[in-house]
Design an enzyme around this catalytic site. Sequence first.
Site, PDB file in Angstrom:
ATOM      1  N   PHE A 146       0.868  -1.176   0.000  1.00 20.80           N
ATOM      2  CA  PHE A 146       0.000   0.000   0.000  1.00 20.80           C
ATOM      3  C   PHE A 146       0.903   1.224   0.000  1.00 20.80           C
ATOM      4  O   PHE A 146       2.087   1.133   0.349  1.00 20.80           O
ATOM      5  CB  PHE A 146      -0.902  -0.002   1.242  1.00 20.80           C
ATOM      6  CG  PHE A 146      -2.351  -0.270   0.951  1.00 20.80           C
ATOM      7  CD1 PHE A 146      -2.738  -1.131  -0.057  1.00 20.80           C
ATOM      8  CD2 PHE A 146      -3.344   0.331   1.706  1.00 20.80           C
ATOM      9  CE1 PHE A 146      -4.066  -1.383  -0.318  1.00 20.80           C
ATOM     10  CE2 PHE A 146      -4.678   0.089   1.457  1.00 20.80           C
ATOM     11  CZ  PHE A 146      -5.045  -0.769   0.448  1.00 20.80           C
ATOM     12  N   GLN A 260      -7.996  13.808   5.186  1.00 18.37           N
ATOM     13  CA  GLN A 260      -7.341  13.127   4.073  1.00 18.37           C
ATOM     14  C   GLN A 260      -8.243  13.088   2.844  1.00 18.37           C
ATOM     15  O   GLN A 260      -9.410  12.691   2.935  1.00 18.37           O
ATOM     16  CB  GLN A 260      -6.979  11.695   4.467  1.00 18.37           C
ATOM     17  CG  GLN A 260      -6.232  10.953   3.380  1.00 18.37           C
ATOM     18  CD  GLN A 260      -5.758   9.598   3.852  1.00 18.37           C
ATOM     19  OE1 GLN A 260      -6.498   8.634   3.865  1.00 18.37           O
ATOM     20  NE2 GLN A 260      -4.486   9.530   4.262  1.00 18.37           N
ATOM     21  N   HIS A 262      -8.540  11.195  -0.461  1.00 16.23           N
ATOM     22  CA  HIS A 262      -8.044  10.006  -1.152  1.00 16.23           C
ATOM     23  C   HIS A 262      -7.821  10.359  -2.620  1.00 16.23           C
ATOM     24  O   HIS A 262      -8.629  11.051  -3.230  1.00 16.23           O
ATOM     25  CB  HIS A 262      -9.066   8.877  -1.021  1.00 16.23           C
ATOM     26  CG  HIS A 262      -8.525   7.528  -1.361  1.00 16.23           C
ATOM     27  ND1 HIS A 262      -8.255   7.149  -2.653  1.00 16.23           N
ATOM     28  CD2 HIS A 262      -8.198   6.470  -0.582  1.00 16.23           C
ATOM     29  CE1 HIS A 262      -7.792   5.915  -2.651  1.00 16.23           C
ATOM     30  NE2 HIS A 262      -7.743   5.467  -1.408  1.00 16.23           N
ATOM     31  N   LEU A 279     -15.193   5.605  -3.540  1.00 11.96           N
ATOM     32  CA  LEU A 279     -13.795   5.226  -3.529  1.00 11.96           C
ATOM     33  C   LEU A 279     -13.457   4.159  -4.565  1.00 11.96           C
ATOM     34  O   LEU A 279     -14.160   3.163  -4.703  1.00 11.96           O
ATOM     35  CB  LEU A 279     -13.432   4.699  -2.133  1.00 11.96           C
ATOM     36  CG  LEU A 279     -11.942   4.585  -1.829  1.00 11.96           C
ATOM     37  CD1 LEU A 279     -11.308   5.967  -1.828  1.00 11.96           C
ATOM     38  CD2 LEU A 279     -11.752   3.912  -0.483  1.00 11.96           C
ATOM     39  N   GLU A 282      -7.349   1.890  -2.966  1.00  7.25           N
ATOM     40  CA  GLU A 282      -5.907   1.990  -3.183  1.00  7.25           C
ATOM     41  C   GLU A 282      -5.310   0.660  -3.617  1.00  7.25           C
ATOM     42  O   GLU A 282      -4.214   0.617  -4.188  1.00  7.25           O
ATOM     43  CB  GLU A 282      -5.227   2.473  -1.893  1.00  7.25           C
ATOM     44  CG  GLU A 282      -3.762   2.774  -2.044  1.00  7.25           C
ATOM     45  CD  GLU A 282      -3.188   3.493  -0.836  1.00  7.25           C
ATOM     46  OE1 GLU A 282      -2.134   3.063  -0.351  1.00  7.25           O
ATOM     47  OE2 GLU A 282      -3.809   4.476  -0.386  1.00  7.25           O
ATOM     48  N   ARG A 313      -0.719   9.198   0.294  1.00 10.85           N
ATOM     49  CA  ARG A 313      -1.982   9.632  -0.290  1.00 10.85           C
ATOM     50  C   ARG A 313      -2.028  11.139  -0.513  1.00 10.85           C
ATOM     51  O   ARG A 313      -2.589  11.594  -1.507  1.00 10.85           O
ATOM     52  CB  ARG A 313      -3.139   9.200   0.622  1.00 10.85           C
ATOM     53  CG  ARG A 313      -3.407   7.717   0.564  1.00 10.85           C
ATOM     54  CD  ARG A 313      -4.517   7.316   1.502  1.00 10.85           C
ATOM     55  NE  ARG A 313      -4.891   5.925   1.296  1.00 10.85           N
ATOM     56  CZ  ARG A 313      -5.813   5.286   2.005  1.00 10.85           C
ATOM     57  NH1 ARG A 313      -6.463   5.922   2.959  1.00 10.85           N
ATOM     58  NH2 ARG A 313      -6.098   4.024   1.762  1.00 10.85           N
ATOM     59  N   HIS A 377     -11.941  11.656   2.347  1.00 11.04           N
ATOM     60  CA  HIS A 377     -11.997  10.227   2.685  1.00 11.04           C
ATOM     61  C   HIS A 377     -11.892   9.918   4.176  1.00 11.04           C
ATOM     62  O   HIS A 377     -12.527   8.990   4.656  1.00 11.04           O
ATOM     63  CB  HIS A 377     -10.875   9.507   1.941  1.00 11.04           C
ATOM     64  CG  HIS A 377     -10.820   8.036   2.185  1.00 11.04           C
ATOM     65  ND1 HIS A 377     -11.913   7.211   1.980  1.00 11.04           N
ATOM     66  CD2 HIS A 377      -9.814   7.226   2.619  1.00 11.04           C
ATOM     67  CE1 HIS A 377     -11.580   5.960   2.259  1.00 11.04           C
ATOM     68  NE2 HIS A 377     -10.319   5.947   2.661  1.00 11.04           N
ATOM     69  N   ARG A 411      -3.052   9.809   7.076  1.00  7.22           N
ATOM     70  CA  ARG A 411      -3.168   8.415   7.486  1.00  7.22           C
ATOM     71  C   ARG A 411      -2.511   7.476   6.482  1.00  7.22           C
ATOM     72  O   ARG A 411      -2.702   7.610   5.277  1.00  7.22           O
ATOM     73  CB  ARG A 411      -4.639   8.035   7.658  1.00  7.22           C
ATOM     74  CG  ARG A 411      -4.836   6.564   8.033  1.00  7.22           C
ATOM     75  CD  ARG A 411      -6.273   6.251   8.337  1.00  7.22           C
ATOM     76  NE  ARG A 411      -7.163   6.379   7.205  1.00  7.22           N
ATOM     77  CZ  ARG A 411      -7.281   5.473   6.224  1.00  7.22           C
ATOM     78  NH1 ARG A 411      -6.524   4.388   6.226  1.00  7.22           N
ATOM     79  NH2 ARG A 411      -8.150   5.654   5.252  1.00  7.22           N
TER      80      ARG A 411
END
Length: 611
Positions: A146, A260, A262, A279, A282, A313, A377, A411
């Site tokens: 990730f 955040q 995304h 979404l 990711e 991100r 997000h 995050r």
Amino acid sequence: MERPHWTAAGASPESSTRETVERGDYETVERRVLVIGAGAAGARTAIELVEQGVDPEDLLVVGKRGHGDAHTTWARGGINGALGTHDPEDDWTVHAADTLNEGHHVNDPGKVETVTKRMPGLLRELDDWGMAFSRTDDGEIDQRYFGAQSFRRTAFAGDHTGESLLDTLVERAQALEIPYRENLFVSDLVTDGGRVLGAAAVDTDTGEFVALDAEVVVLAAGGYTSLYRRHSSRDDENTGDGPALAYRAGADLLDMEFVQFHPTGMVGNRYGEEWDGRLVTEAVRGEGGRLFNADGERFMERYSPDQMELDARDVVARAIAQEIEEGRGTENGGVYLDISHREREFIEERLPRMYERFADLGVDMAEEPVEVAPTAHYGMGGVVVDDVGETAVDGLYAIGETMAGVHGANRLGGNSLAETIAFGEATGQAVAERLAAGGVDSGAEDRAVDFRERTETRFADLAALSGRDGTHDPEALLDEVREVLWDHAGILRDGEGLATALDELADLRERAADLAVGDRTDRSFEFALDLGFALTVAEATVRGALEREESRGAHVRTDHPDTDPEWRRSVVIGRDSVGAMRVDTAPVGTPSEAVQAALDEGYELDYHQLE
């Protein structure tokens, strides 16, 4: 497959816990522990309480939606824990270092360690409970890359990890006969003298008032990102309930400016407004997806040549926003995310939900790219809590996205689900110890009187709100709050815009005093309550952003573009002596020696090893 359900104990008129209080037309339910929120954080807390010896009849989990219907199910990509399935050199200290680096070192190091130390064992526990993890050829829990992670530590169940996680937790809670009550909207916490007494709620099916008397209350009610016009949440989730309830009860909020965005939300102009901001996990990039602008350039080479699409991100989201701003976006206002270089079978196996979703929309991910753009997000900010999740209000705890401290300024992907179960366990253990030590005498006469009087005051206010013949539609005002935050406190901010936002929120607050509201079963009643939460949380977010005169992580001030070492501290929002918002700052802690050693090693993903 039918989703598992909680035990609906305490929900029927025949329940032994129900009693009618003659002084008011409402139901009263008494429990030692009330858990508000039925997602992963709330469920894991309840499970831990019972496993620590608390009688299930002493607790109640309430959710404002139906059984098993929580925002956790929308978390698709994975859950972090340093199992070392593929990379044995990974361990919890490197996970902690990655989390601190991604958070730009305004995280609470102690809370980071709580999560990273616990997660390997908690992943194995979920495996023992039957969670449907994807597997390696050897049958081990598989792990993928990730963004911004040094090693492959994100465990997953295809691209439906959150859904599988919640199913597993609900099944466990059901086996433990943990009582659950659905469709209860908690409007207020009831407090006296700095201690929590319980909560006031409305049954949205019947309109009945419900008084929830409890020694301990655990807030696990989610975050606040659906207060932005373009967001990845359902419109009726993440509306700021948890932070607003805690703030009104006397707790402080922390780092609310860190929101955040995304990088990859669906583009409404291409797929329909109902899909706007939804979404695109990711995991698509984690499995090798590449970003291209409308000119066919793989533009992350300009912004992050080493980590490319798997950079943090905030970096990727700003890069996409910049491409669109400078005219290199698609005609629909996005960029292209392409994984078609992978085999069809690979995509269908590793990304089944994404593949099916886009196929239903007429797009074959194995043959063509999808269009994406940034979307609000996750709120890194939230309620100030101690090492086990307790707030400054005695007996009130906050966990999951409702709490602050783990994620800092940005995050790390895969850490949200990890936080929910790690602090679910930690807080459950702490509350169980508190109860075993005696806690509060819930039958004390003075406490019972205090609770009844304060609850009836809340219910009187709610009764006055329902059926109000005012001027303004609460849903329309809530949408205006979203526009204010998106326009002035979005990916790019400046002092002038934030000051304008405060003025616009003040105007909205004035108009919110004159609402047109239906009865207590009408959605307009719920929207009116959401609006109250939203105005509180939006103001805290804007004031925090105005105070932080630097750019750090997800918070970018175009009038203060640099990261200022003097600003390695947190912004605290509290209430002053007349009830207005007070803005202060607080220092952040230092990592342990073990984590500092991992930081000094400088671990970092090199994207090109994936090519």
